[in-house]
Design a protein around this motif. Structure first.
Motif: not given
Length: 104
Positions: A86-89
């Motif tokens: 989520s959001s690149g993490k």
């Protein structure tokens, strides 16, 4: 074929990836690692079957076990580790999603 097999498994379990991407938490799956054993070649116009099952579920990841067959003949096996992001993490799998995937 493997990607489609993973998508279809989720769809059969009632998990629609478009819905995961569309809410405020915007969760997606990314392949982290893949181990593939090519056993025999497929050829043009072969009808193949992709089997996908869940091997393990952890906090933010799924191990998926996949096979490609031509009739009864095994062509390929794969172990695929996917992580939720989520959001690149990395993001923990929501309880409702884990429940649908077979773990409460």
């Amino acid at each position: 074929f493997l990607e489609r097999g993973r998508t279809e498994l989720l769809r059969e379990l009632g998990v629609h990836q478009a819905a995961l991407h569309g809410d405020a938490a915007a969760l997606a799956f990314a392949v982290r690692r893949m181990t593939i054993d090519w056993l025999k070649p497929a050829r043009m116009d072969d009808m193949v079957t992709v089997e996908t099952r869940i091997g393990a579920i952890k906090g933010a990841s799924l191990m998926l076990l996949q096979r490609i067959l031509r009739g009864e003949e095994l062509l390929l096996t794969a172990e695929v580790l996917v992580v939720a992001v989520s959001s690149g993490k990395p993001a923990r799998l929501p309880a409702g999603l884990k429940e649908r995937l077979g773990q409460s």
